[in-house]
Every structure is written in structure tokens, then in C-alpha cells.
Design an enzyme around this catalytic site. Sequence first.
Site, PDB file in Angstrom:
ATOM      1  CG  HIS A   1      -1.933  -1.080   1.220  1.00 34.15           C
ATOM      2  ND1 HIS A   1      -3.257  -0.867   0.911  1.00 34.15           N
ATOM      3  CD2 HIS A   1      -1.817  -2.404   1.476  1.00 34.15           C
ATOM      4  CE1 HIS A   1      -3.921  -2.007   0.986  1.00 34.15           C
ATOM      5  NE2 HIS A   1      -3.061  -2.962   1.326  1.00 34.15           N
TER       6      HIS A   1
ATOM      7  CG  HIS B   1       1.126 -14.531   1.244  1.00 32.50           C
ATOM      8  ND1 HIS B   1       1.187 -14.773  -0.109  1.00 32.50           N
ATOM      9  CD2 HIS B   1       0.903 -13.198   1.385  1.00 32.50           C
ATOM     10  CE1 HIS B   1       1.000 -13.629  -0.762  1.00 32.50           C
ATOM     11  NE2 HIS B   1       0.832 -12.660   0.122  1.00 32.50           N
TER      12      HIS B   1
ATOM     13  CG  ASP C   1      -4.112 -10.433  -0.368  1.00 33.67           C
ATOM     14  OD1 ASP C   1      -4.825  -9.481  -0.754  1.00 33.67           O
ATOM     15  OD2 ASP C   1      -3.021 -10.270   0.208  1.00 33.67           O
TER      16      ASP C   1
ATOM     17  CB  ALA D   1       2.454  -6.777  -3.904  1.00 35.28           C
TER      18      ALA D   1
END
Length: 394
Positions: A140, A250, A273, A308
Site C-alpha cells: 500500500h 505467504h 488476496d 503484494a
Amino acid sequence: MPVLRQARLVLPDGLVENGWLCTEGERIAALGGPQQLPPPGPDGGQYNLSGHYVVPGFVDMHVHGGGGGAFSSGRVEEARNAVAFHLSHGTTTIMASTVTGALADLERYIAELAELVEDGVLAGIHLEGPFIARSRCGAHDPNLLRDPEPAAVRRLVKAGRGAVRMVTLAPELEHGLEATGLLADAGVIAAFGHTDATYAEANHAIARGARVATHVFNAMRPVHHREPGPVTAALEQEEVFVEIVNDGMHVHPSVVHLVYAAAGAHRIALITDAMEAAGSPDGRYPLGPLTVEVSGGAVRVAGTDTLAGSTLTMDNALRNTVLSVGVPIEQAAVSASLTPARALGLADRIGTLETGKYADLVVLDDDLRVVAVMRRGRWVHGMGATAHVPAVTL
């Protein structure tokens, strides 16, 4: 009345071998095992599944895009393309996640996505940012992060006309606890993530109404033996649902196994995600205002090692959970369907193979790969289906 025969029905409490299931209209009309006879069903066709698994349609409560489309693009057709892509991988209920942006841009995206919620294409909108911690911002833009002042939170929720279903925020920010309570009181799921909260701060957020831990472990203060952090708080509290991105990158499979031991499938929601590159070749792609690089399925902020999002799909998330983590398929299916449905308040309509619920289901072969997908009683992938995404009512 279509009848599916010779199926392995995956129910929360186990498998029904040589089972059958029939639908009527949008709903499951009946199901059973070999000791019961299914109705003849001449009008809707007979489908011999030859021992394939039938699992409930997947519910993805955290996804940014896929199939070349992004939910934060501001273009409705891109959002529809993303929904169609994930539907082909078994996701019959999908909630669109945005990424951090300027408030005016987010208002515009939310208003556009709200139309798809009203049309029944999306189950709701999840705002991931801008109310998150700079120290844990991940992919972000740190320059666009802000404190969750009540006026800003209300502004974005209002833009959705009731479509904003979840907001991720960092509870340690100045107005974090106040915003958590505000959201909970408004019937919006308050989630904590992208956070440097301490164990105590996370527990305060839970006391104020936070009910989801956003992609647990990722972009979150790690567990330490003298400062347990938000992960431990989430795992301890029975009322909290924990999201996991189980793509093998992840979170290590051994840690996923540990989370199942601590929280159980009834509190673990598998999520993707995923961003727009899911289903597309390696290369460079936009993610909100940032650029990311996809290589070998891994997505990272360009020029960094920061993950990301992902290129994961829900069928792969379930397969990884069964084959790499060792979770029984009936429990993995709970995490892919029932738990997120419970988190979203939709478990009375979706999430399990059950008479009276919507006929959302996925047919999987022995390798747990998608053979066919049914949504609201219509084949939308496999079984001679078209690519049309039907509008539905949740």
C-alpha cells in the site's frame, strides 16, 4: 430437477461416498447417500460424477482481482472479468477488496462496485486501507495512509450505499479503537490488519467489536515470547475469524498447520488476496497506485522483496491445505466455504451442501482440480456451461 449421482459429497462432518444431490431452481432440493434413493429427475438431467468430490462453492472474502481485471480500477467491466475468472475456479461468492488510495478515488471505486453488489455479482466490498499502519503497509502506498478519523470512515462507508461489508484498519492508530466500534455498531465487519498493534491493543480492538484478523501473520507484528502481538490475540479469541493466504509463500505450511491446531477450521477462512495478474503471465502490473512484478506466481512490489497480494485461486488454496498441510478435505472445505460465509453473515444461505441452501457447488477430481462449477442451480463452468455470470440475490 438436475440430479448429481455417484458423487463424494463433502460435508462438514465427513464424506458421503456414492452420494447424490438434486437441485430445484436456485436451491438444493435434497441429498443423500447410497442407502437412500434420489428422485428420478427426468426434467433437469442426470449427471454421473464417477466418484468426483462435490464441495460447497468457495467464498473468497478478500480478493483484489484476477483474470486481468482489478476491483480498484474504477472500471466495472474489469471487475466483472475478475469475478468470471474466479468463478471458473470455484468461487461462487466473492467480496471485492480495494487497495489504499486517495479518499476521492476510493469513493468513486466504491460507488462503482456498489452497483455490482446491488446486481448480485459481488457479495460486498472490503476496504483494505487507507486506515493502516505505515510500518506494516506492505503493498500500500505509504503516502496515502491516514488515521481512521470517524468522518473519513463514515464518508467511505456512505459511498457504498450499504455495500461496504468489511474494513481493515490498524487499531493502534489514534482513532483506531473508535473506528472499530463505529464500524461494529454500523453492522460493518471491523478487521485488524497491516498493524503493529501489541497484544493488548489487539485485544482492546476485539473488545470493541473487531471480528476478523486480515491475512494473519502477513503485514502484522510477529509473535514474540514476551510480546505475543495481534496474531496470538486473534488465535485466542473464539469470536475472531482468521484469514490465511495459503499459497505456500505467504505462510509456511507448518505454520498453517499450527493455526489449524490453535483455531480450528471453523475460525479459519482461506482467502486468495489475489490481484489482477492471477491467471495471467509473469510481468509488471498495477496494484492501485503502485507497480508490482509477478515472477513464478509470486507478486512483489517492483524492485523489492515485499509480497503484494497473490496469484492464488480458491481451488489451489483448498488443494494446498489438503495436500501440503494435511488437513482433511472436509475441514479444508469448511475453511474455503462455511467459515467465510459465517464471517460475512451468509451461512444460512451458502457455505455447506444442505437442503434449502443455494445450489452453489464445485465438482473436483481426485487431484482436487475443478471439473465443473454450479452457481444458484446453473452450471457456469463445465457440464456444457457458458461463461455468463448470473446475477443473484444474497
